[in-house]
Write an enzyme that holds these catalytic residues in place. Structure first.
Site, PDB file in Angstrom:
ATOM      1  N   SER A   1       0.866  -1.177  -0.083  1.00  0.00           N
ATOM      2  CA  SER A   1      -0.055  -0.054   0.075  1.00  0.00           C
ATOM      3  C   SER A   1       0.776   1.303   0.094  1.00  0.00           C
ATOM      4  CB  SER A   1      -0.968  -0.068   1.168  1.00  0.00           C
ATOM      5  OG  SER A   1      -1.956   0.757   0.990  1.00  0.00           O
TER       6      SER A   1
ATOM      7  N   ASP B   1      -9.693  -5.658  -3.829  1.00  0.00           N
ATOM      8  CA  ASP B   1      -9.378  -4.613  -3.125  1.00  0.00           C
ATOM      9  C   ASP B   1     -10.155  -3.247  -3.084  1.00  0.00           C
ATOM     10  OD1 ASP B   1      -8.023  -2.312  -1.932  1.00  0.00           O
ATOM     11  OD2 ASP B   1      -5.978  -3.525  -2.599  1.00  0.00           O
TER      12      ASP B   1
ATOM     13  N   HIS C   1      -7.340  -5.749   0.334  1.00  0.00           N
ATOM     14  CA  HIS C   1      -6.286  -5.247   0.744  1.00  0.00           C
ATOM     15  C   HIS C   1      -5.651  -5.655   2.072  1.00  0.00           C
ATOM     16  CE1 HIS C   1      -3.961  -1.555  -0.172  1.00  0.00           C
ATOM     17  NE2 HIS C   1      -4.151  -1.106   1.058  1.00  0.00           N
TER      18      HIS C   1
END
Length: 285
Positions: free
Chosen positions: A148, A225, A259
């Site tokens: 991320s 995600d 995620h």
């Protein structure tokens, strides 16, 4: 030599999972990192290392406790280092928005007050922690990866400083921070309103400017995600730039994955193999 304070030391597979703290001249705070040392590193044998940069709101705990990398690093003799995501503490600037305040450094050096006093994470990672790792642990090469926001950091720093890293990979990275809701808010706070200046601190622009640097770049992205759907990750833009500069890229989309660290667990072994292969190619083992 920087003085390290050992916080904890736990036997884990054929190695030790440790936490250290030290006083940072870059951030003007105490910083903490976790490090997994396989037995061969404890014995003084030189080993390849992976520097893992975590995502928004995280600390070294998230990847250390949830990613399950220790067994594989034990088997293959890999040192795994996870620094904090930002300087933290009562005297460090913060923001109620999780994508701007503590835990949201984007691994850049802030230029505006009140952030500039402590938010110097590019300098911390590249100029301080990197040398500390090289000086105090038996590493023969370092690869960089992240998730991320940390994926953004890995791409940004890996391509800005290719002489320091033998390999780069990322899991669900923020590829174009200056085009994301998260990154725009953070960059305005750290650098001001001139959006043209933001590109200097943006991963995909850094890759475009640097050109081809690595034999292969590995990116994994979950198709479920929620941040991909919201437009905060933009792997398609990274793919486009890598085609333009002829940087070999393996971009894999995974159906059903979100995620979370469940996704990170699921692809971590492939990323360790990616960095091991690069270390072998560099003659580090």
């Amino acid at each position: 030599m920087t003085k390290l304070t050992l916080i904890s030391d736990n036997r884990c597979f054929e190695g030790h999972q440790r936490y250290y703290s030290h006083e940072s001249s870059a951030t003007n705070t105490s910083m903490t990192f976790s490090i997994y040392l396989p037995d061969r590193a404890i014995a003084g044998q030189s080993c390849p290392a992976i520097l893992y940069l975590s995502g928004l709101t995280c600390s070294p705990d998230n990847v250390t406790h949830k990613a399950h990398y220790q067994e594989m690093c034990s088997e293959f003799g890999v040192i795994f280092i996870a620094p904090d995501t930002s300087p933290k503490g009562d005297d460090v600037a913060d923001d109620e928005r999780f994508f701007v305040g503590q835990g949201a450094s984007y691994y850049v050096d802030a230029k505006l007050k009140p952030w500039t006093e402590h938010y110097q994470m590019r300098s911390y990672i590249i100029d301080e922690l990197y040398d500390l790792i090289r000086d105090q642990f038996p590493t023969n090469s370092i690869g960089v990866m992240g998730h991320s926001m940390g994926g953004h950091g890995a791409l940004l720093l890996g391509f800005k400083y290719p002489s320091k890293f033998v390999s780069v990979s990322a899991i669900a990275p923020v590829c174009v921070a200056s085009d994301s809701e998260w990154g725009q808010a953070a960059f305005e706070a750290y650098f001001g309103e001139d959006k043209n200046s933001w590109q200097e601190h943006d991963a995909t622009y850094a890759i475009q400017k640097a050109g081809k640097q690595y034999p292969l770049l590995l990116i994994d992205q979950g198709e479920a995600d929620e941040h991909l759907a919201a437009g905060n990750l933009r792997p398609e833009q990274l793919h486009k730039v890598c085609r333009q500069i002829e940087q070999p890229l393996t971009l894999r989309y995974h159906a059903g994955f979100d995620h979370s660290y469940y996704f990170i667990q699921s692809v971590m072994a492939d990323h360790i193999h990616h960095h091991l292969k690069a270390a072998d190619m560099a003659g580090s083992r």
